[in-house]
Design an enzyme around this catalytic site. Structure first.
Site, PDB file in Angstrom:
ATOM      1  N   ASP A  25      40.801  45.195  43.652  1.00 52.28           N
ATOM      2  CA  ASP A  25      40.578  44.451  42.513  1.00 52.28           C
ATOM      3  C   ASP A  25      40.377  45.652  41.226  1.00 52.28           C
ATOM      4  O   ASP A  25      40.113  46.945  41.284  1.00 52.28           O
ATOM      5  CB  ASP A  25      39.099  44.067  42.624  1.00 52.28           C
ATOM      6  N   SER A  70      44.968  35.508  46.228  1.00 51.79           N
ATOM      7  CA  SER A  70      44.267  34.638  46.822  1.00 51.79           C
ATOM      8  C   SER A  70      44.574  33.084  46.760  1.00 51.79           C
ATOM      9  O   SER A  70      45.365  32.915  45.647  1.00 51.79           O
ATOM     10  CB  SER A  70      42.673  34.752  46.462  1.00 51.79           C
ATOM     11  N   ASN A  73      44.026  32.719  42.949  1.00 53.55           N
ATOM     12  CA  ASN A  73      44.850  33.242  42.036  1.00 53.55           C
ATOM     13  C   ASN A  73      45.693  32.492  41.462  1.00 53.55           C
ATOM     14  O   ASN A  73      46.438  32.826  40.358  1.00 53.55           O
ATOM     15  CB  ASN A  73      45.603  34.649  42.665  1.00 53.55           C
ATOM     16  N   ARG A 199      31.503  41.020  45.894  1.00 53.72           N
ATOM     17  CA  ARG A 199      31.612  39.759  46.232  1.00 53.72           C
ATOM     18  C   ARG A 199      32.451  39.816  47.592  1.00 53.72           C
ATOM     19  O   ARG A 199      33.452  40.867  47.563  1.00 53.72           O
ATOM     20  CB  ARG A 199      31.905  38.700  45.335  1.00 53.72           C
TER      21      ARG A 199
HETATM   22  C1  FPP Z   1      43.144  42.110  41.470  1.00 60.53           C
HETATM   23  O1  FPP Z   1      42.594  42.806  40.270  1.00 60.53           O
HETATM   24  C2  FPP Z   1      44.454  42.192  41.908  1.00 60.53           C
HETATM   25  C3  FPP Z   1      45.244  41.138  42.364  1.00 60.53           C
HETATM   26  C4  FPP Z   1      44.958  39.859  42.085  1.00 60.53           C
HETATM   27  C5  FPP Z   1      46.585  41.567  42.565  1.00 60.53           C
HETATM   28  C6  FPP Z   1      46.802  42.596  43.544  1.00 60.53           C
HETATM   29  C7  FPP Z   1      48.319  43.091  43.599  1.00 60.53           C
HETATM   30  C8  FPP Z   1      48.758  44.290  43.589  1.00 60.53           C
HETATM   31  C9  FPP Z   1      47.612  45.574  43.787  1.00 60.53           C
HETATM   32  C10 FPP Z   1      49.905  44.526  43.256  1.00 60.53           C
HETATM   33  C11 FPP Z   1      50.919  44.549  44.493  1.00 60.53           C
HETATM   34  C12 FPP Z   1      50.811  44.341  45.885  1.00 60.53           C
HETATM   35  C13 FPP Z   1      51.873  44.650  46.680  1.00 60.53           C
HETATM   36  C14 FPP Z   1      51.266  44.271  48.250  1.00 60.53           C
HETATM   37  C15 FPP Z   1      52.794  45.133  46.494  1.00 60.53           C
HETATM   38  P1  FPP Z   1      42.512  41.801  38.981  1.00 60.53           P
HETATM   39  O2  FPP Z   1      43.829  41.732  38.243  1.00 60.53           O
HETATM   40  O3  FPP Z   1      41.591  40.604  39.434  1.00 60.53           O
HETATM   41  O4  FPP Z   1      41.995  42.874  38.044  1.00 60.53           O
HETATM   42  P2  FPP Z   1      40.543  42.560  36.945  1.00 60.53           P
HETATM   43  O5  FPP Z   1      39.226  41.853  37.879  1.00 60.53           O
HETATM   44  O6  FPP Z   1      40.085  43.659  36.365  1.00 60.53           O
HETATM   45  O7  FPP Z   1      41.208  41.512  36.037  1.00 60.53           O
END
Ligand code: FPP
Length: 247
Positions: A25, A70, A73, A199
């Protein structure tokens, strides 16, 4: 249904065989802090995935499960959703060769039916390409939700009962585990969530029944193998009793 292995129960595992699951996250905030688009944070996050996956065997982690997308998402902007999906595809194409060289078995958990057919086919392809590897297991959760996974498993069990291949009396905790997406790996010993949020967000609801949780303020794009090493040091110092008592 056949299974590669039975997930092990709530008991200590050797420090070289750990299963760590991570809710990655903070990509968006990391990018916003620099005045950059959210996708830049996701790209940096993908680099961190690569680094951590390579470092895991030397950290004593044999199984790593990453929450990448998720079931909730999909509510994000089309640009962000498409950007993430293309990052996943790029990761598979770029990393498949290295995974085979390093003995990594890659699997995806989650409901693949909603993914673009090309990405879904790529997931099938890389799973087959790396299926023989046993040194390190990487699971990536895409379109994953713990409740959705339990609902899908329950539906599959109900279907088997209706087909006469499963008797209701056979349903027990171990059997449910085998119908889950994670049937190839043991339950996680440790679940880490980055970015200061505390969470569970529908991640591994069944499997994390006995897991330790660590919540770190580090944003995912700043998370290095050294961050994981420090978390593991603290984890090993904790006492895990699994509902029993220490004698
Ligand atoms: C949550 O941070 C992150 C995600 C929903 C995406 C996770 C994806 C990656 C780390 C990239 C690629 C993964 C692979 C396996 C190649 P957020 O965007 O919700 O952060 P925020 O809460 O600060 O907005």
């Amino acid at each position: 249904m056949t299974f590669d292995r039975v997930p092990h129960g709530p008991e200590p595992v050797p420090a070289t065989d750990l299963h760590v699951a991570v809710i990655m996250d903070g990509n968006g905030r990391w990018a916003a802090n620099r005045g950059w688009p959210r996708l830049v944070g996701h790209r940096k996050g993908a680099e961190r995935v690569r680094e951590l996956a390579s470092a895991c065997p030397s950290l004593g982690i044999r199984y790593l499960t990453l929450y990448a997308f998720s079931t909730e998402n999909w509510k994000r902007s089309t640009e962000e959703v498409l950007g993430l999906m293309s990052l996943f595809a790029r990761y598979i194409k770029r990393e498949a060769g290295r995974m085979n060289r390093e003995g990594v078995r890659l699997r995806f958990i989650g409901d693949r039916s909603r993914l673009d057919p090309k990405l879904s086919a790529l997931c099938d392809w890389v799973e087959a390409e790396t299926a023989h590897n046993t040194r390190f297991f990487l699971q990536v959760a895409i379109n994953y939700g713990g409740r959705d996974e339990i609902a899908r498993a329950t539906r599959a069990m109900a279907q088997d009962v209706a087909d006469g291949t499963l008797a209701p009396e056979e349903v027990c905790e171990a059997l449910i585990g085998r119908y889950l997406d994670t049937s190839f790996v043991p339950d996680p010993d440790l679940v880490v969530r980055t970015s200061g949020e505390t969470r569970v967000s529908n991640f591994l609801l069944w499997q994390a029944a006995y897991s330790e949780y660590v919540f770190t303020p580090v944003l995912w794009p700043d998370f290095t193998p050294e961050t994981m090493r420090q978390i593991l040091d603290a984890f090993h110092a904790r006492e895990r009793r699994f509902g029993g008592v220490v004698t």
